[in-house]
Structure formats: structure tokens, C-alpha cells
Design a protein around this motif. Sequence first.
Motif, PDB file in Angstrom:
ATOM      1  N   UNK A  80      49.038  32.051 150.030  1.00 48.13           N
ATOM      2  CA  UNK A  80      48.426  31.783 148.785  1.00 48.13           C
ATOM      3  C   UNK A  80      47.224  30.861 148.826  1.00 48.13           C
ATOM      4  N   UNK A 106      44.295  32.979 149.362  1.00 52.66           N
ATOM      5  CA  UNK A 106      43.717  33.895 148.447  1.00 52.66           C
ATOM      6  C   UNK A 106      43.023  32.704 147.464  1.00 52.66           C
ATOM      7  N   UNK A 150      38.426  40.053 139.479  1.00 50.32           N
ATOM      8  CA  UNK A 150      38.438  39.092 138.281  1.00 50.32           C
ATOM      9  C   UNK A 150      36.781  39.445 137.577  1.00 50.32           C
ATOM     10  N   UNK A 183      52.909  32.754 142.862  1.00 52.87           N
ATOM     11  CA  UNK A 183      51.776  33.263 142.338  1.00 52.87           C
ATOM     12  C   UNK A 183      50.647  32.457 142.803  1.00 52.87           C
ATOM     13  N   UNK A 184      49.400  32.830 143.057  1.00 52.09           N
ATOM     14  CA  UNK A 184      48.155  31.974 143.092  1.00 52.09           C
ATOM     15  C   UNK A 184      47.857  31.380 141.821  1.00 52.09           C
ATOM     16  N   UNK A 185      47.648  30.091 141.929  1.00 47.94           N
ATOM     17  CA  UNK A 185      47.303  29.219 140.753  1.00 47.94           C
ATOM     18  C   UNK A 185      46.224  29.978 139.934  1.00 47.94           C
ATOM     19  N   UNK A 194      45.512  32.874 139.580  1.00 46.60           N
ATOM     20  CA  UNK A 194      45.536  34.261 139.107  1.00 46.60           C
ATOM     21  C   UNK A 194      46.407  33.884 137.442  1.00 46.60           C
TER      22      UNK A 194
END
Lengths: 310, 328
Positions: free
Chosen positions: A234, A237, A261, B147-149, B151
Motif C-alpha cells: 500500500x 502505491x 487517475x 485499499x490504498x487511501x 484510491x
Amino acid sequence: MPKFFYKRKLDEIEEKARPVHINSYRQLVWTKFKSHKLALFGAVVLIGVAFFTLLGPLFVEVGYEDMDFSNLFSPPLTEGHPFGTDELGHDVLVRVMYGGRISLFVGFASAVITTLIGTIVGLLSGFYGGIVDRLLMRFVDVMLSIPMFPILITLTLVFGSGIMNIILVLTVFGWMGVSRLVRGLVLSIRETEYVMSARAMGVRNGRIILRHVLPNVIPIVIVSATLNMSYAILAESSLSYLGLGIQPPMPSWGNMLQRAMNYILGTTTGTNPWWLTVFPGFFIFITVLNVNFLGDGLRDALDPKFVSES
Amino acid sequence: MKVYFLKRFLELIPIFFAISIIIFVIMNSMPGDPLLQMRMQNPRVMTNDPERMRELREYYHLDDPLPVKYFTWLKSVLTGDLGYSSMYKSPVIDLIASRLPNTLVLTITAWLIGLIFALPIGIISAVKKYSAFDYTTTVFAFIGISLPGFWFALIAIIIFSVNLGWFPVSGMATYGIRGFWNIFADRLRHLVLPAFVLGLVQVASWVRYIRTSLLEVLDQDYVRTAYAKGVPDRKVIIKHALKNAMIPIITIIALDIPYFFGGALIIETVFSWPGMGRLMYNAVISSDYNLAISCLMFLAIITLISNLVADFLYVMVDPRIRMGRKGA
């Protein structure tokens, strides 16, 4: 009626009293782990993801940098591109596979190294106590008080953002939690009878640590290693989102997500290329989720307290 | 009690200096010559004249050895001079003073939102262990921590701002709004989405934590005794169990405050929220040394304070510790 009741009770007691053939701790752990459906599921999925990323690229001829200019922003299931293509005509499936190698490697490597450092510090600090403990724990306090994410950003700017540097940065600021956990555990193990008897027999400190203390902290270490792995994936990313993670053209799940994004609102392309976000996002999610499942199951399985109860 | 906290407070001082050294060394190993950076941003003032360059280097103490640099910096910081930001062309202290409140508003709101959601959910899923509610929250908690924040934040923007249009996409205020209540409502509308995203990300791990520590307590003999005495369920849970379970919960919730500031950095970037996180990020990116160091130090101080608060609460909640310290 009472007779029946007693009969059942007797059966129950007999059931409990029946000698169980237990061969080893390892076997017990395996039995316990097998019964934890979610953890087993997690392990299977992770092995699947690992095979997919490691062996997948062997079966396709396209590399992660190859562009297909006749297919920009193709949706999934376009001929030759099962996961679609991105803004430069890169095949998303291929990039997800190569990106997975990098994300998994970053996660795995930093989990292993942080756990290793944390365990060593925790063992030394807990076992020797005194001035060693006080110095090491004060150092841990200092490291914990440095705002983690800002410093990660600074360090990636200092060292650059290659794979090795990302791992380095994540490990330098990642080992403190493990060391605290291990230290706490070692403090109580140090006072147990078996350690004392080993000491009384004149066993050297190094040997006591390796043979008597270390095996008892391994369970907690393994569990926190899995948590560290999900954290590292995480964190990579998130760093990628800030443009500081693995740099394109080399793909990682994080930087694929970050680039996607830019197009997700559909203002530049007219359509919403959802597949650019969905696939890398899905793989991050699936991997981290199952690492967490696995960690949860391992915690239940490896904890001797739980094992003896079952 | 007082002695204990005085001791804890004094302990923070060496830690503070150690942090300042680490941060200073890291920032000074950043690539890029500050002078070249300044010239790039303002070519009018600087020349290529090597003599003038050397004068300037001397003026800014750029060639001093690192320890000397550190003490020069420390001296000016301790006298309240945080230096001048080369990027924003204004004193660092003013910049931080204007940004810090924004970050505090965001993080405190998020922290409260997290608490409001996590406490009841955690308690219910512990009390009704293995119920449908428990399983549902466990699944959601696992999803939340996987989940990545950023995202999560972007998905929230797409759903609530772009598609539904309930909240603004980014920023902290709309220009040209007048009247106290209008401004208040406008600020609130901007705050909702980032605060919820930041808070709810933390809820997942808190729920798990609250559930575990409450379950541990519910298994204790005194809880069983209370039930056996016929104390109503509600009272057992609140008075007997929760009171004891609160000790580890409070610690973790206070210790997590720094994570909010870390998380705020990402959320501020996603939502263009003019806070400390973004200020620091921009400072680091454009090698604005004074600003970056000051921001990092501020965040470190906040971390230290929240650790102290956690410690304080811990002692307040647990009388055993209070007694123990007194005896020792």
C-alpha cells in the motif's frame, strides 16, 4: 430422560478424554491452519497471484514497454488485449503481470528486511535489558516520532526512486513496530523457567537467544511480517500516487493506478477508461486483502495458546 | 502523578533534539544546490559572476560543515526565527501559521468521525460475536485496510462530487461568499468529503482493535460474575467490560493521531486542501529547505505531543498504573 442426558454427557466426556495423537507443534499448526478457511483461501489466492505475475510474462510475447498504436484506450476483450490498452497502447494485462512482479517484490523484500531488523533489535533489547535496552528503545521512540510519510517522500527524493531505494526507505522507517512487539515478548520469555535453567546450566547467551528465545517469538514475527507486507504494498502505491514510487515506463500496480487517475474523469478521452483503474486496483486489493487473511489465520494457528485449546 | 509527567516531559527533550538532527541531516543530503535553486526562481537578482556567487554562498552559510550548519540553524530556530521560504517568498512562520489550522480542522474532524463510527461498531460486533453484523463489519474492515487511501478518496470524489454533485471536488472554500453562516456552510461542504475519507480509512483498523480488546475483557471472570449476579447486560458491558477494555483502546486511538497527519498529506493532495501536508510536500519537491525542515519538525512535535497525551490518558484511565507509579 435423565438417563439419556447422562449418556450424552458421558459420550462427550469420553470424546474429550480420548487420547489425541499429537506428534509435533508443526502438525498442530497445520491442522489449525487448515481449519481456518479464510486463511487457506488467502494462501491459495496469493500463490495464484504469484504464479500469474511470475510465469504469466513467459506466455506472452509482448513486453511491458511495447506499444500498439492502432489500439489506444481499447476496452477489455479487444482482440489481442484481454484487459484493454492504456493511453500509449500498452497492453494492460502484460503491465499488470510485470507490475505485479515489482509490487510483490517490493512488498516481500521490505517485509522480510523490516522483520529481520525488528526481530534482532527486539531480541537484543529485551534479552540484555539495562543500558542496551534503554538506548535501543529511545532510538525506536525517536524513529517513531519522525513523521513517516513526509520523511518517505524526502528520502525518495534524496535517494531517487528505484526499486532498491523504495525498499530501503520502507525498511529504514518500518522496523520499529516489530522490535517493540518482539521486545515485549522477550521480556516475559526471559523470566521463564526454561530460560533460567538453561542459564543455570551455563549455556551461553547467544545460544539461549537462538535456541530458547527465538523459537518462541517466531509466531508473532511471522504475523507481523505479513502485516508489514500488506503495508509495504500500500505504501508503494501511495508513493506512486505522489509520483515518487517506481518510475514509468517500468510498471508497478501503484504507478499504473496513478496514471489511470489522470483519465478516470473521462474529460480527455470522452469515455471513461475504467479498466485502467480497475485491473491494477483489483490486484492491489486482492493481494493485500489475502495477505491480511493469511496473517489472521497464521496468528490463530501459530499461537500456542490457541493450539492447546483445540 | 505530577512527577511522572514532568519526567516524561523532560524525556521528550533529548528525543526532540535527536529528531531534529536526523531531519536536518536528511534534508541537507537532498540533491540540488539551494543557491542555484534560488537563481532559477529569481534570475533577476542573481548573476553568474563567480565572485558574487561566493559572497552569497558565504552569506547563506552554504559551505559550512554540517555540524556548524546544524547549530546555526538550531540557534535561529530556538530564537523563534524559522527562516524565509524561497518558494513562497515569505517567512516560514507565517506560512505555517496560515496552514496549520486547516490541517488541524481536517484531522480533528476526521479523527472524531473515525471515533464516532469505530466505537459503536466495534462494541456491537464484540458483544454480538459471530453474528451477521459481526461478519459484515469484519468483511468491511478487511476491505477497508486493503485499499490504498488515495484510491478510496478518488472513488469518493467520482461518486459524490462528479456524479451526484453533493460536494465540491476540491479546495477548502468558494470565493465570493458573504455572511458568516454562508461561509460556515460552504466550509462545511468542502470539509465533509476529505474528513470522511480520512476518518473512515482509520475506522477499519480501529473496529478490529476495539473488537479484540473488548472480547478479551468479556471473557474475564469478573464479567461472568457480573452476569451471574444478574446485572443487566447493558450495565455489564458498559460499566464492567468497556471500562477495562478502554485502556488499550484509548492508547491506540491517541497513538494513531500522527497517522492522521501522514494520511492527511495524501488526502490534502487529492482534494487540494491547503494544509500542512501539501505545504510540506511542495516544499520538499522544490527543495525549499527552510520550509521543509520546519514543516517536518512541526509534524514531529505533534507526534511527540500525541504520544504524551496517549500516555497521560493511559494513566488516567488505569488506576493500577497510577498506584504503581506512586509506589515506585
